[in-house]
Design an enzyme around this catalytic site. Structure first.
Site, PDB file in Angstrom:
ATOM      1  N   GLU A 153      39.544  32.969  41.723  1.00 22.66           N
ATOM      2  CA  GLU A 153      40.593  33.261  42.691  1.00 22.66           C
ATOM      3  C   GLU A 153      39.917  33.672  43.991  1.00 22.66           C
ATOM      4  O   GLU A 153      38.879  34.336  43.981  1.00 22.66           O
ATOM      5  CB  GLU A 153      41.499  34.392  42.192  1.00 22.66           C
ATOM      6  N   LEU A 251      25.882  40.987  40.397  1.00 20.30           N
ATOM      7  CA  LEU A 251      25.202  42.266  40.171  1.00 20.30           C
ATOM      8  C   LEU A 251      25.707  43.304  41.173  1.00 20.30           C
ATOM      9  O   LEU A 251      24.952  44.170  41.594  1.00 20.30           O
ATOM     10  CB  LEU A 251      23.687  42.080  40.283  1.00 20.30           C
ATOM     11  N   CYS A 261      41.467  37.170  34.191  1.00 19.65           N
ATOM     12  CA  CYS A 261      40.580  36.421  33.295  1.00 19.65           C
ATOM     13  C   CYS A 261      39.620  37.294  32.492  1.00 19.65           C
ATOM     14  O   CYS A 261      39.696  37.306  31.264  1.00 19.65           O
ATOM     15  CB  CYS A 261      39.790  35.399  34.091  1.00 19.65           C
ATOM     16  N   LYS A 321      40.158  41.977  43.665  1.00 16.88           N
ATOM     17  CA  LYS A 321      39.019  41.631  44.506  1.00 16.88           C
ATOM     18  C   LYS A 321      39.589  41.099  45.825  1.00 16.88           C
ATOM     19  O   LYS A 321      40.816  40.979  45.957  1.00 16.88           O
ATOM     20  CB  LYS A 321      38.128  40.576  43.840  1.00 16.88           C
TER      21      LYS A 321
END
Ligand code: UGA
Length: 432
Positions: A153, A251, A261, A321
């Protein structure tokens, strides 16, 4: 080629418009007539960079059409992609009822040889189940293919046109040839293809997501250790990432992974293994570690702020996010909920998800029209999501309008020394 894509969620919509753009005639189907009306009017129900332009372009060229009538779409297509949701059930297993009902509908409307391609993330063995369901309903010839999706996404359109690899699982030579035609352009571009059986393709998808989730939880735990020993996680991540065997991606420590997901797929993979008498103890630990990370963020905020009762927190970002309006399993939600329970006052801003936030927090949160309104009078500023616009804040102005100059950066988007020079107390994740 004539292609049907069932499901106009973010995977279905990007797949349908992307395939149309590569020259196919695509019918995108969804049961939700309201959504279909919106799409026909060029309105995109999700925030996904580049998608509106892609849909508009392909609607205009008439290579893409939207409908809520599956029968006609199936009738004229040789290839039918299934891209419907497979949400978590309370026990963690993936609910494949939407896939099964799509397959039943396809089966009754089949009028000749079809290739049924599954793009939804489904438990291993679902492809075979699809074959059984259609076999029960029809005598016409068909093949089943697993073609898992790896779009992210926020960068789904770019990911569609530049995939790292395309995985095709099928045991039928005829279906292989059909899929080669579907992805002709990608074969020409030398995109890596992996041809496997159904089960292997289905498992690759879950394994990829579980591995990425593990990478995030690993760096989150190392970040927590950095805080204890006085090391800088950014440099630690860079130091290990330069080793090609490790790689520098995924990371970035933070408040824990979220979205539609990783949380769902890690839980489902544990259940897939359990069903077969196997234990994925590493993945189980990843799921626990991710839950702990969210709770740890609340403790971090409380440590910086003192007792949250009566304190004002300017919260920047609520999506899981940046570059999406998706709030599913966003770590910001349990963190804000806990802070509200502790008596904090929340002043929230997000560039695209304010309406969705209101549906969750209703009147318990103050919704702000920009970053500065959220920060005004705040005892601390908390960055929950790494939106680009938050990078460009005028920190002199921020300092003037805050009650206390504390910045709690749960995404490590700011440079600690710059903020300290501006007179802020800076709290990051695994760095000082
Ligand atoms: C993820 C996978 O990356 C896609 O390949 C896959 O197709 C998709 O799931 C899916 O199964 O449909 P997505 O959930 O869109 O994509 O987002 P990611 O970019 O993977 O981020 C997931 C979560 O991990 C976010 O909460 C993000 O903030 C977090 N994250 C990511 C970190 O905390 N650190 C990182 O270094 C990377």
């Amino acid at each position: 080629m004539y292609i049907t894509v069932i499901g106009c969620g973010y995977v279905g919509l990007v797949t349908a418009s992307g395939l149309a753009d590569t020259g196919h005639c695509v019918t995108a189907v969804d049961h939700d007539a309201e959504k279909i009306d919106l799409l026909r009017n060029r309105e995109i129900p999700i925030h996904e960079p580049g998608l509106k332009e892609l849909v508009e372009k392909n609607l205009a060229s008439q290579r893409l059409i939207f409908t809520d009538k599956l029968k006609e779409a199936v009738g004229r297509s040789q290839i039918i992609f299934i891209a419907v949701g497979t949400p978590s059930m309370p026990d963690g297993k993936a609910d494949i009822s939407q896939v099964e009902s799509a397959v039943r509908e396809i089966a009754v409307n089949m009028n000749g040889y079809k290739v049924i391609v599954n793009k939804s993330t489904v438990p291993v063995g679902t492809g075979r189940r699809v074959r059984e369901i259609i076999g029960e309903e029809k005598r016409v010839k068909f093949d089943v293919v697993s073609n898992p999706e790896f779009l992210r996404e926020g960068s789904a359109v770019k990911d569609f046109f530049h995939p790292d690899r395309i995985i095709i699982g099928t045991e039928s030579g005829k279906a292989v040839n059909v899929m080669k035609e579907v992805y002709n352009l990608f074969l020409k571009k030398k995109t890596p293809f992996l041809w496997t059986d159904l089960e292997t393709a289905e498992l690759i998808k879950y394994t990829a997501n579980a591995f990425l989730a593990m990478k995030i939880s690993f760096i989150n735990e190392i970040a927590n250790l950095c805080e204890a020993v006085g090391a800088d996680v950014k440099a630690v991540a860079e130091g290990i990432g330069l080793d090609h065997r490790i790689g520098s991606y995924f990371l970035l420590p933070g408040p824990g992974y979220g979205g539609s997901c990783f949380p769902k797929d890690t839980r489902a993979l544990i259940e897939i293994a359990r069903n077969k008498g196997e234990r994925l103890s590493l993945v189980e630990t990843v799921v626990e570690s991710n839950e702990r990370q969210k709770r740890r963020m609340v403790e971090k905020i409380k440590r910086a702020l003192g007792d949250p009762r009566g304190k004002i927190l300017g919260v920047l970002g609520i999506t899981f996010k940046a570059n999406t309006d998706d709030l599913r399993e966003s770590p910001a939600i349990p963190i804000i909920t806990e802070l509200l329970l502790c008596g904090a006052e929340i002043r929230l801003h997000d560039p695209v998800a304010m309406k969705k936030a209101e549906m969750i927090f209703s009147a318990s949160v103050h919704y702000c029209s920009d970053e500065y309104e959220a920060i005004t009078g705040a005892d601390a500023l908390v960055v929950m999501t790494e939106w680009n616009s938050y990078l460009r804040l005028d920190f002199d102005r921020v300092k003037k309008i805050m009650r206390n100059p504390i910045i709690i950066d749960l995404r490590n988007i700011y440079d600690p020394s710059t903020l300290k020079k501006h007179g802020f107390t800076y709290v990051g994740v695994g760095r000082f």
